[in-house]
Design a protein around this motif. Sequence first.
Motif, PDB file in Angstrom:
ATOM      1  N   GLN A 145      47.022-114.769  50.673  1.00 18.81           N
ATOM      2  CA  GLN A 145      47.298-113.399  51.060  1.00 18.81           C
ATOM      3  C   GLN A 145      47.574-113.389  52.554  1.00 18.81           C
ATOM      4  OE1 GLN A 145      43.885-111.102  49.637  1.00 18.81           O
ATOM      5  NE2 GLN A 145      45.105-110.427  47.884  1.00 18.81           N
ATOM      6  N   ALA A 146      48.608-112.642  52.943  1.00 26.08           N
ATOM      7  CA  ALA A 146      48.991-112.645  54.354  1.00 26.08           C
ATOM      8  C   ALA A 146      49.829-111.410  54.656  1.00 26.08           C
ATOM      9  CB  ALA A 146      49.786-113.910  54.680  1.00 26.08           C
ATOM     10  N   PRO A 147      49.919-111.034  55.944  1.00 23.62           N
ATOM     11  CA  PRO A 147      50.854-109.968  56.333  1.00 23.62           C
ATOM     12  C   PRO A 147      52.288-110.392  56.036  1.00 23.62           C
ATOM     13  CG  PRO A 147      49.275-110.416  58.087  1.00 23.62           C
ATOM     14  CD  PRO A 147      49.128-111.525  57.092  1.00 23.62           C
ATOM     15  N   VAL A 148      53.139-109.411  55.802  1.00 17.70           N
ATOM     16  CA  VAL A 148      54.526-109.672  55.438  1.00 17.70           C
ATOM     17  C   VAL A 148      55.437-108.710  56.192  1.00 17.70           C
ATOM     18  CG1 VAL A 148      56.197-109.405  53.556  1.00 17.70           C
ATOM     19  CG2 VAL A 148      54.069-110.637  53.153  1.00 17.70           C
ATOM     20  N   ILE A 149      56.546-109.222  56.707  1.00 12.73           N
ATOM     21  CA  ILE A 149      57.598-108.374  57.272  1.00 12.73           C
ATOM     22  C   ILE A 149      58.832-108.497  56.384  1.00 12.73           C
ATOM     23  CG2 ILE A 149      59.226-108.034  59.179  1.00 12.73           C
ATOM     24  CD1 ILE A 149      57.051-108.911  61.104  1.00 12.73           C
ATOM     25  N   PHE A 150      59.301-107.366  55.895  1.00 12.48           N
ATOM     26  CA  PHE A 150      60.585-107.315  55.213  1.00 12.48           C
ATOM     27  C   PHE A 150      61.655-107.087  56.273  1.00 12.48           C
ATOM     28  CE2 PHE A 150      57.681-106.482  51.825  1.00 12.48           C
ATOM     29  CZ  PHE A 150      58.321-106.786  50.630  1.00 12.48           C
ATOM     30  N   ALA A 151      62.548-108.075  56.487  1.00  7.14           N
ATOM     31  CA  ALA A 151      63.646-107.879  57.432  1.00  7.14           C
ATOM     32  C   ALA A 151      64.453-106.650  57.018  1.00  7.14           C
ATOM     33  CB  ALA A 151      64.533-109.114  57.475  1.00  7.14           C
ATOM     34  N   ALA A 152      65.113-106.022  57.985  1.00  3.31           N
ATOM     35  CA  ALA A 152      65.725-104.714  57.749  1.00  3.31           C
ATOM     36  C   ALA A 152      66.638-104.677  56.536  1.00  3.31           C
ATOM     37  CB  ALA A 152      66.491-104.270  58.995  1.00  3.31           C
ATOM     38  N   ASP A 153      67.445-105.727  56.327  1.00  4.17           N
ATOM     39  CA  ASP A 153      68.394-105.682  55.213  1.00  4.17           C
ATOM     40  C   ASP A 153      67.722-105.788  53.854  1.00  4.17           C
ATOM     41  OD1 ASP A 153      67.754-108.280  55.916  1.00  4.17           O
ATOM     42  OD2 ASP A 153      69.707-109.105  55.412  1.00  4.17           O
ATOM     43  N   VAL A 154      66.543-106.398  53.767  1.00  2.94           N
ATOM     44  CA  VAL A 154      65.808-106.410  52.499  1.00  2.94           C
ATOM     45  C   VAL A 154      64.806-105.257  52.416  1.00  2.94           C
ATOM     46  CG1 VAL A 154      66.095-108.858  52.029  1.00  2.94           C
ATOM     47  CG2 VAL A 154      64.168-108.114  53.402  1.00  2.94           C
ATOM     48  N   ALA A 155      64.410-104.716  53.557  1.00  5.40           N
ATOM     49  CA  ALA A 155      63.531-103.536  53.561  1.00  5.40           C
ATOM     50  C   ALA A 155      64.224-102.346  52.906  1.00  5.40           C
ATOM     51  CB  ALA A 155      63.130-103.183  54.996  1.00  5.40           C
ATOM     52  N   ARG A 156      65.557-102.309  53.017  1.00  7.54           N
ATOM     53  CA  ARG A 156      66.323-101.247  52.370  1.00  7.54           C
ATOM     54  C   ARG A 156      66.032-101.213  50.864  1.00  7.54           C
ATOM     55  NH1 ARG A 156      71.092-102.331  54.549  1.00  7.54           N
ATOM     56  NH2 ARG A 156      71.742-103.782  52.936  1.00  7.54           N
ATOM     57  N   GLY A 157      65.942-102.390  50.246  1.00  5.35           N
ATOM     58  CA  GLY A 157      65.644-102.453  48.823  1.00  5.35           C
ATOM     59  C   GLY A 157      64.238-101.998  48.505  1.00  5.35           C
ATOM     60  N   LEU A 158      63.299-102.299  49.392  1.00  7.99           N
ATOM     61  CA  LEU A 158      61.914-101.866  49.195  1.00  7.99           C
ATOM     62  C   LEU A 158      61.830-100.349  49.107  1.00  7.99           C
ATOM     63  CD1 LEU A 158      58.892-102.665  49.085  1.00  7.99           C
ATOM     64  CD2 LEU A 158      58.870-102.496  51.584  1.00  7.99           C
ATOM     65  N   LEU A 159      62.565 -99.654  49.964  1.00  6.46           N
ATOM     66  CA  LEU A 159      62.580 -98.191  49.922  1.00  6.46           C
ATOM     67  C   LEU A 159      63.475 -97.678  48.797  1.00  6.46           C
ATOM     68  CD1 LEU A 159      62.659 -97.342  53.723  1.00  6.46           C
ATOM     69  CD2 LEU A 159      60.718 -97.309  52.154  1.00  6.46           C
ATOM     70  N   GLY A 160      64.402 -98.520  48.338  1.00  8.12           N
ATOM     71  CA  GLY A 160      65.225 -98.144  47.201  1.00  8.12           C
ATOM     72  C   GLY A 160      64.391 -97.921  45.949  1.00  8.12           C
ATOM     73  N   HIS A 161      63.288 -98.652  45.818  1.00 11.45           N
ATOM     74  CA  HIS A 161      62.391 -98.432  44.678  1.00 11.45           C
ATOM     75  C   HIS A 161      61.728 -97.058  44.757  1.00 11.45           C
ATOM     76  CE1 HIS A 161      63.261-102.558  43.995  1.00 11.45           C
ATOM     77  NE2 HIS A 161      62.450-103.017  44.926  1.00 11.45           N
ATOM     78  N   PHE A 162      61.417 -96.617  45.962  1.00 12.44           N
ATOM     79  CA  PHE A 162      60.884 -95.266  46.151  1.00 12.44           C
ATOM     80  C   PHE A 162      61.914 -94.229  45.721  1.00 12.44           C
ATOM     81  CE2 PHE A 162      61.165 -91.625  49.057  1.00 12.44           C
ATOM     82  CZ  PHE A 162      60.032 -90.926  48.678  1.00 12.44           C
TER      83      PHE A 162
END
Length: 447
Positions: free
Chosen positions: A240-257
């Motif tokens: 288990q560790a902290p994670v950064i979604f780079a901006a271009d993949v972070a878009r997909g993370l919010l796409g699920h929302f």
Amino acid sequence: MKQLNKSSIDSNQLPSIAQAILEEAARNKAQHAEVGLAATKGYTVSVRNNSVETVEYHQDKAIEVMVYFGQRKGTASLTDLRPEAIRAAVEAACHIAKFTDEDPAAGLADKSELAFNYPTIALAAPWALSVEQAIELGCQCERDALSYDKRIMSAENVSIVTAESYHVYANSLGFVGHFPSTHHEISCVLVAKDQEQMQRDFSYTIASDPTLLLPAATVAREAAERTVARLGARQLSTRQAPVIFAADVARGLLGHFVAAIQGGSLYRKASFLLDHLGKQIFPDFIHLQEHPHLSHALGSAPFDQDGVSTKANVFIDAGKLCNYSLGVYSARKLGMKTTGNAGGTHNLTVKTGDKDLPALLKTMDKGLLITELMGNGVNIITGDYSRGASGYWVENGEIQYPVNEITIAGHLKEMYMRIAEIGKDVDLRGNIRTGSILIEEMMIAGQ
């Protein structure tokens, strides 16, 4: 009805074609009707080994006709614009409507909701680039990429795309709306090899205005840097560790929302955010709002697919869910009002912090930077999240080495609440505008 060329269409004709379809529906005794039209023309050039590989010309038309007999609905689609084809399609839609069950939610938007005074938004800027010039631009991009590092074996694909589109929506309440848009793209996909390991990566630039595209040389350099940086990738042990979604993949993370707050998911009870209006979804520093009227933004539109006015809806304020994303039909199914989002949100924009990606890495100190996601292991009904990933392991705020063949997992509600910061490195190459996202902790499955 005017005879039209089946294979070619002037965009200026489309509003009159829409009106002709509505008149045909009225002749078939439909009480109401609506029609959506889209026409696109352009080309794609692909180059490889310093020569043209393919040139594809696109000229597409799509028409969707919907007729209503009371609350019985029939639909038909066509691409053939000859009068006899239009008549046949309208007759088919009317025939279907007479045999469907009544649906209390069916019907046009209320006249007061229609965008009769919709704004003119600058969304079209043709690219004065001939096919020959596009071929040379692609070849130069490939040459620049291959000269960056001797470990780059080949360019898997370099593409130049340009397209002009025209959109029309009209209905029997007297609304006719139409607007043009353009789409231009330069992309470069590379393969690199070091000893026995091969890696692939890419870069691209997209814009509706060609003057907003990154130079092809910049795309080549970014693709080369990303590809070479992935050489020597290794697996991580499970942790288990902290994670950064780079901006271009972070878009997909919010796409699920976005998918979870869409009306279709909600009235089907297929969303993990069902009955969450007014509830805390994100930390209180998160604000999500759409901006549908931005010039030359990829998600802009003056009206939605129901002809309803688009507006600057706030979906998340101080972390709380303020609005669902609704079209006319889904709003009626839920006993609510349309938000002008038939067809989706428009330029969903995230309020960012003041740190760029290097500063976010310093804040994280030790953890995983994700630059690519694979697979489709996201369940919008339950919120369960599990996807293959690759990126870079970070220690002391600095990238140490590339990693691949790992899986990240969690639950979307927990992931959203564990967002610690959002970077200012906003990626504008899509309909969701966000910077890199730092999440306090996720499960990383590896060796």
